[in-house]
Design an enzyme around this catalytic site. Structure first.
Site, PDB file in Angstrom:
ATOM      1  N   GLY A   1       2.242   7.885  11.129  1.00  0.00           N
ATOM      2  CA  GLY A   1       1.935   8.003   9.687  1.00  0.00           C
ATOM      3  C   GLY A   1       2.156   9.393   9.135  1.00  0.00           C
TER       4      GLY A   1
ATOM      5  N   GLY B   1     -10.077  -4.374   7.015  1.00  0.00           N
ATOM      6  CA  GLY B   1      -8.690  -4.154   6.605  1.00  0.00           C
ATOM      7  C   GLY B   1      -7.925  -3.233   7.536  1.00  0.00           C
TER       8      GLY B   1
ATOM      9  N   THR C   1       0.830  -1.206   0.000  1.00  0.00           N
ATOM     10  CA  THR C   1       0.000   0.000   0.000  1.00  0.00           C
ATOM     11  C   THR C   1       0.867   1.259   0.000  1.00  0.00           C
ATOM     12  OG1 THR C   1      -1.479  -1.280   1.374  1.00  0.00           O
ATOM     13  CG2 THR C   1      -1.917   1.059   1.244  1.00  0.00           C
TER      14      THR C   1
ATOM     15  N   LYS D   1       6.698   2.813  18.077  1.00  0.00           N
ATOM     16  CA  LYS D   1       6.609   4.235  17.713  1.00  0.00           C
ATOM     17  C   LYS D   1       7.019   5.112  18.887  1.00  0.00           C
ATOM     18  CE  LYS D   1       2.889   3.137  14.493  1.00  0.00           C
ATOM     19  NZ  LYS D   1       1.446   2.932  14.358  1.00  0.00           N
TER      20      LYS D   1
ATOM     21  N   ASP E   1       3.083  -2.305  18.539  1.00  0.00           N
ATOM     22  CA  ASP E   1       3.240  -1.294  17.482  1.00  0.00           C
ATOM     23  C   ASP E   1       3.338   0.101  18.105  1.00  0.00           C
ATOM     24  OD1 ASP E   1       2.902  -0.452  14.528  1.00  0.00           O
ATOM     25  OD2 ASP E   1       1.283   0.627  15.540  1.00  0.00           O
TER      26      ASP E   1
ATOM     27  N   GLU F   1      -4.482  -6.262  11.007  1.00  0.00           N
ATOM     28  CA  GLU F   1      -3.810  -7.317  10.244  1.00  0.00           C
ATOM     29  C   GLU F   1      -4.459  -8.672  10.552  1.00  0.00           C
ATOM     30  OE1 GLU F   1      -1.232  -6.620   8.283  1.00  0.00           O
ATOM     31  OE2 GLU F   1      -1.098  -4.539   8.905  1.00  0.00           O
TER      32      GLU F   1
END
Ligand code: HSE
Length: 429
Positions: free
Chosen positions: A135, A188, A14, A206, A202, A191
């Site tokens: 992000g 989606g 992606t 970060k 996760d 995962e």
């Protein structure tokens, strides 16, 4: 115009597809901003024939992703993921070969960031990672360059969109965690193996990067408390509302008088504050920048366009010649650890006990908490079901985390207490 910046992209999922698309379709504007063109000269991914949104047929293909380190590229964009394996091999060998690297790989940098930063600095190249934390939100740049005048006291945030989506849906629908997780996977967001998201890993990756930028320490997972959201029930979420709060999975890195406190855990935050009010798959980061005050950053923390946007920003910086130290200070100056000891942590806590509704159970819980130095501020016991399970919910005054945890260890041994109590700190929003 000067020579193009030659870019090789490893990984065409992606985000990689998004980066390729931006380079192919927005080249003129990027060249104007960068002062030179950005030219994608080579790509590599697991499957060459896979149907992709980006048309990369005009770009040279490499079957072996690690071979991009030997290409003519000036900069390698690593979008493979994973803390070891080909991602680490590619980043290591690209830096060794004197190539700049842009990566979105938070796990790689959380484990190996200090070593890779030292390598990049030794070779005089950039290792940039805006896309690795939150992000599209430009928080890496903000902590590295913009908020440095007065030092950073704390960085706190919602850094995992999947968890925030799940908690938002649990609150909106009253459905349990497992059901909402299945929906998040179908949509989606989560995962197929969502362990890293829902277990807090996760967020921890970060947070380790943000803490490094904020406090000049090596990214450090070993001194971080990491807890996920799988134990949060719809009842906890409903009780949180009654206390005027929401439950959010927070990453918190804070300079304290006792050292640096780093933790990932669900926390109760007051409604009407930036950390409480962020809904769905969005991220938010609150940076306390000393006398300059708190700054709030909110936006999309995952997905094609937000993440590609952060990668492209790093590429444009590199094209302009920005080759500063990876974590904002020379890698050799990054300190190890200095963790705040667990017994220095203080907070008010939300506590839920599932108990048998029998005489004396409340007195027993209250006296065990009192023995641990824990004072109760408010309490809810809804309904009455003699001999049946009911929930007792409390909010404590500010107290020591180890005091509460010690009391719970004793309380859980009571035959009137069913299952593990739930303990959630209250956190300013
Ligand atoms: N899976 C992450 C999230 C994005 O849900 O926010 C990538 O780190």
């Amino acid at each position: 115009m000067t020579r193009p910046l030659r870019v090789a992209i490893a990984g065409l999922g992606t985000v990689g597809g998004g980066v390729a698309n931006v380079l192919l379709t927005r080249g003129a504007e990027l060249a104007e901003r960068a002062g030179r063109p950005l030219e994608c000269i080579m790509v590599s991914a697991r499957e060459r024939t896979k149907k992709r949104a980006a048309d990369v047929s005009s770009i040279a293909w490499a079957d072996d992703v690690v071979s991009l380190a030997k290409s003519d590229a000036d900069v390698v964009v690593e979008l493979i993921g994973g803390e070891d394996g080909p991602a680490r091999a590619l980043v290591q060998s690209s830096l060794e070969a004197g190539k700049h690297v842009v990566t979105a790989n938070k796990a790689l940098l959380a484990y190996h960031g200090a070593q890779l930063a030292a390598l990049a600095e030794e070779r005089g190249v950039a290792l940039r990672f805006e896309a690795a934390a939150a992000g599209g939100i430009p928080i890496v740049r903000a902590l590295r360059e913009s908020l440095i005048a007065y030092g950073i006291g704390a960085v706190r945030g919602i850094l995992n969109g999947t968890c925030n989506f799940i908690l938002t849906q649990m609150e909106a629908s009253g459905r349990p965690f497992a059901e909402v997780l299945a929906e998040a996977q179908a949509l989606g967001y989560a995962e197929a193996d969502p362990t890293l998201d829902i277990g807090g890993g996760d967020t921890a990756h970060k947070l380790a990067l943000l803490a490094s930028l904020a406090f000049g320490i090596k990214p450090d997972l070993s001194n971080m408390t990491i807890q996920g959201i799988a134990h949060i029930t719809p009842e906890d979420i409903a009780f949180a509302r009654e206390f005027g709060c929401r439950i959010k999975l927070l990453g918190i890195a804070r300079q304290t008088p006792h050292g640096i406190d780093q933790r990932v855990q669900p926390a109760m935050v007051k409604l009407g504050t930036p950390l409480a009010d962020i809904e769905g798959a969005f991220n938010v980061v609150v940076a306390d920048a000393g006398e300059a005050g708190p700054f709030f950053f909110e936006g999309r923390g995952a997905g094609e366009a937000p993440t590609a946007s952060a990668v492209v920003a790093d590429l444009v910086d590199i094209a302009r010649g920005a080759v500063g130290p990876t974590f904002g200070r020379p890698a050799r100056n990054l300190k190890s650890g200095n963790p705040a000891p667990a017994n220095s942590r203080r907070s008010a806590f939300y506590l839920r006990f599932d108990v048998l509704d029998v005489p004396g159970v409340l007195a027993e819980i209250a006296s065990r908490l009192a023995e641990g130095g824990v004072s109760i501020e408010s309490m809810i016991q809804r309904g009455r079901a003699p001999g049946e399970p009911v929930a007792i919910v409390m909010v404590t005054h500010e107290c020591s985390e180890t005091g509460v945890a010690g009391a719970l260890k004793v309380i859980v041994r009571s035959d009137k207490v069913l299952g593990d109590p739930c303990m959630i700190p209250m956190e300013a929003g």
